[in-house]
Design a protein around this motif. Structure first.
Motif, mmCIF file in Angstrom:
data_model
loop_
_atom_site.group_PDB
_atom_site.id
_atom_site.type_symbol
_atom_site.label_atom_id
_atom_site.label_comp_id
_atom_site.label_asym_id
_atom_site.label_seq_id
_atom_site.Cartn_x
_atom_site.Cartn_y
_atom_site.Cartn_z
ATOM 1 N N ALA A 32 0.841 -1.198 0.000
ATOM 2 C CA ALA A 32 0.000 0.000 0.000
ATOM 3 C C ALA A 32 0.879 1.252 0.000
ATOM 4 O O ALA A 32 1.911 1.292 0.674
ATOM 5 N N PRO A 33 0.506 2.276 -0.778
ATOM 6 C CA PRO A 33 1.357 3.468 -0.888
ATOM 7 C C PRO A 33 1.394 4.287 0.392
ATOM 8 O O PRO A 33 0.440 4.315 1.161
ATOM 9 N N LEU A 34 2.535 4.945 0.616
ATOM 10 C CA LEU A 34 2.704 5.875 1.725
ATOM 11 C C LEU A 34 3.273 7.176 1.194
ATOM 12 O O LEU A 34 3.831 7.224 0.094
ATOM 13 N N ARG A 35 3.144 8.235 1.973
ATOM 14 C CA ARG A 35 3.681 9.513 1.549
ATOM 15 C C ARG A 35 5.201 9.450 1.430
ATOM 16 O O ARG A 35 5.894 9.085 2.377
ATOM 17 N N TRP A 54 8.945 2.985 8.695
ATOM 18 C CA TRP A 54 8.233 3.815 7.723
ATOM 19 C C TRP A 54 6.992 3.100 7.192
ATOM 20 O O TRP A 54 5.891 3.647 7.196
ATOM 21 N N ARG A 55 7.157 1.833 6.785
ATOM 22 C CA ARG A 55 6.054 1.107 6.169
ATOM 23 C C ARG A 55 4.938 0.770 7.165
ATOM 24 O O ARG A 55 3.808 0.503 6.766
ATOM 25 N N ALA A 56 5.248 0.793 8.467
ATOM 26 C CA ALA A 56 4.232 0.465 9.465
ATOM 27 C C ALA A 56 3.020 1.373 9.362
ATOM 28 O O ALA A 56 1.907 0.997 9.746
ATOM 29 N N GLY A 57 3.195 2.557 8.817
ATOM 30 C CA GLY A 57 2.098 3.505 8.689
ATOM 31 C C GLY A 57 0.941 3.027 7.841
ATOM 32 O O GLY A 57 -0.164 3.576 7.947
ATOM 33 N N HIS A 73 -1.609 3.615 15.079
ATOM 34 C CA HIS A 73 -1.020 2.822 16.150
ATOM 35 C C HIS A 73 0.235 2.104 15.667
ATOM 36 O O HIS A 73 1.279 2.128 16.334
ATOM 37 N N ALA A 74 0.137 1.463 14.513
ATOM 38 C CA ALA A 74 1.305 0.765 13.969
ATOM 39 C C ALA A 74 2.400 1.750 13.600
ATOM 40 O O ALA A 74 3.592 1.467 13.787
ATOM 41 N N ALA A 75 2.017 2.919 13.078
ATOM 42 C CA ALA A 75 3.021 3.942 12.743
ATOM 43 C C ALA A 75 3.789 4.366 13.982
ATOM 44 O O ALA A 75 5.026 4.491 13.960
ATOM 45 N N ALA A 76 3.080 4.583 15.086
ATOM 46 C CA ALA A 76 3.739 4.948 16.347
ATOM 47 C C ALA A 76 4.613 3.809 16.838
ATOM 48 O O ALA A 76 5.724 4.027 17.347
ATOM 49 N N GLY A 77 4.136 2.572 16.666
ATOM 50 C CA GLY A 77 4.929 1.420 17.073
ATOM 51 C C GLY A 77 6.225 1.310 16.297
ATOM 52 O O GLY A 77 7.285 1.036 16.868
ATOM 53 N N GLY A 78 6.162 1.540 14.989
ATOM 54 C CA GLY A 78 7.373 1.499 14.183
ATOM 55 C C GLY A 78 8.379 2.557 14.605
ATOM 56 O O GLY A 78 9.581 2.298 14.713
ATOM 57 N N ARG A 137 -1.305 -4.154 17.857
ATOM 58 C CA ARG A 137 -2.649 -3.552 17.823
ATOM 59 C C ARG A 137 -2.999 -3.093 16.416
ATOM 60 O O ARG A 137 -4.121 -3.295 15.945
ATOM 61 N N GLY A 138 -2.046 -2.455 15.735
ATOM 62 C CA GLY A 138 -2.306 -2.012 14.375
ATOM 63 C C GLY A 138 -2.556 -3.160 13.424
ATOM 64 O O GLY A 138 -3.416 -3.083 12.539
ATOM 65 N N ALA A 139 -1.804 -4.253 13.598
ATOM 66 C CA ALA A 139 -1.956 -5.408 12.710
ATOM 67 C C ALA A 139 -3.242 -6.173 12.956
ATOM 68 O O ALA A 139 -3.836 -6.731 12.033
#
Length: 226
Positions: free
Chosen positions: A104-107, A149-152, A157-162, A202-204
């Motif tokens: 999935a694309p990210l900024r 980066w890709r966790a976003g 939640h996953a973004a913060a975890g990464g 949690r994000g996953a």
């Protein structure tokens, strides 16, 4: 990627056990009680993996957590070979996370920020690192930064975890390079690490929408196949 069947009755007890183990571990670090560290560190991510399995989480998530558990156990041993092996397990765990995150694309701006942070950090660390760790640690740092980066793609939640995973390992690296350490350095490392693994999990897993907490539609809504 597939999800497990789950065990609804074990979800809450396992999450409670994880939280209790984390609290005892962190309190032990603050109090300087080595026995608490030794007793609880091998349980932390193992309990989190069991919780993810009970919620019917993706197998790649559980594999990533189990790699983290193996890395945790190996890093408890005071030996260079164990440290490198532990770093290897964490690297495999990051690969599992990256595959789980999909394409999935990210900024790109976020990716650029992470890349700049990575380069700056390696430049600062390089002179103080033992010669035998420079290349392995740089390779690991690239993989970890990509995961952070890709966790976003799995949400905030996953973004913060990464990001917290990156911070935790960066603090470990400063110790290897003999850079100045924070007060309660080991406490901060473990606080950020435990929070990172929980937030990635949690994000996953997605929102707790049914008795198992599996939220079967969560990944489809994000455009990620499981």
């Amino acid at each position: 990627m597939t999800r497990g069947a789950g065990a609804p009755r074990l979800v809450r007890p396992l999450l409670t056990a994880f939280a209790a183990a984390a609290a005892v571990h962190l309190a032990g670090l603050l109090a300087g009680v080595q026995a608490a560290h030794v007793a609880t560190k091998p349980l932390l991510v193992l309990l989190l993996a069991a919780y993810a399995a009970a919620r019917g989480g993706p197998r790649l998530l559980i594999a990533a957590l189990l790699c983290g558990w193996a890395g945790d156990v190996l890093l408890m041993l005071d030996a260079d070979a164990a440290f490198l092996a532990g770093m290897g397990f964490f690297a495999v765990g990051h690969v599992c996370y990256l595959v789980l995150f999909g394409r999935a694309p990210l900024r790109p701006v976020t990716g650029l920020v992470y890349a700049v942070v990575l380069v700056a950090f390696v430049v600062v660390l390089w002179p103080g690192l033992p010669a035998g760790l420079r290349i392995p640690l740089t390779g690991y740092s690239v993989l970890l930064t990509a995961m952070a980066w890709r966790a976003g793609v799995l949400g905030r939640h996953a973004a913060a975890g990464g990001a917290l995973f990156l911070i935790s390992d960066a603090l470990i690296a400063t110790g290897l390079a003999d850079l100045p350490q924070l007060p309660a350095h080991n406490f901060v490392i473990m606080l950020t690490y435990i929070a990172a693994q929980y937030l990635l999990t949690r994000g996953a897993l997605g929102p707790d929408e049914d008795s198992t907490g599996a939220a079967p539609g969560a990944y489809r809504e994000r455009g990620i196949r499981i």
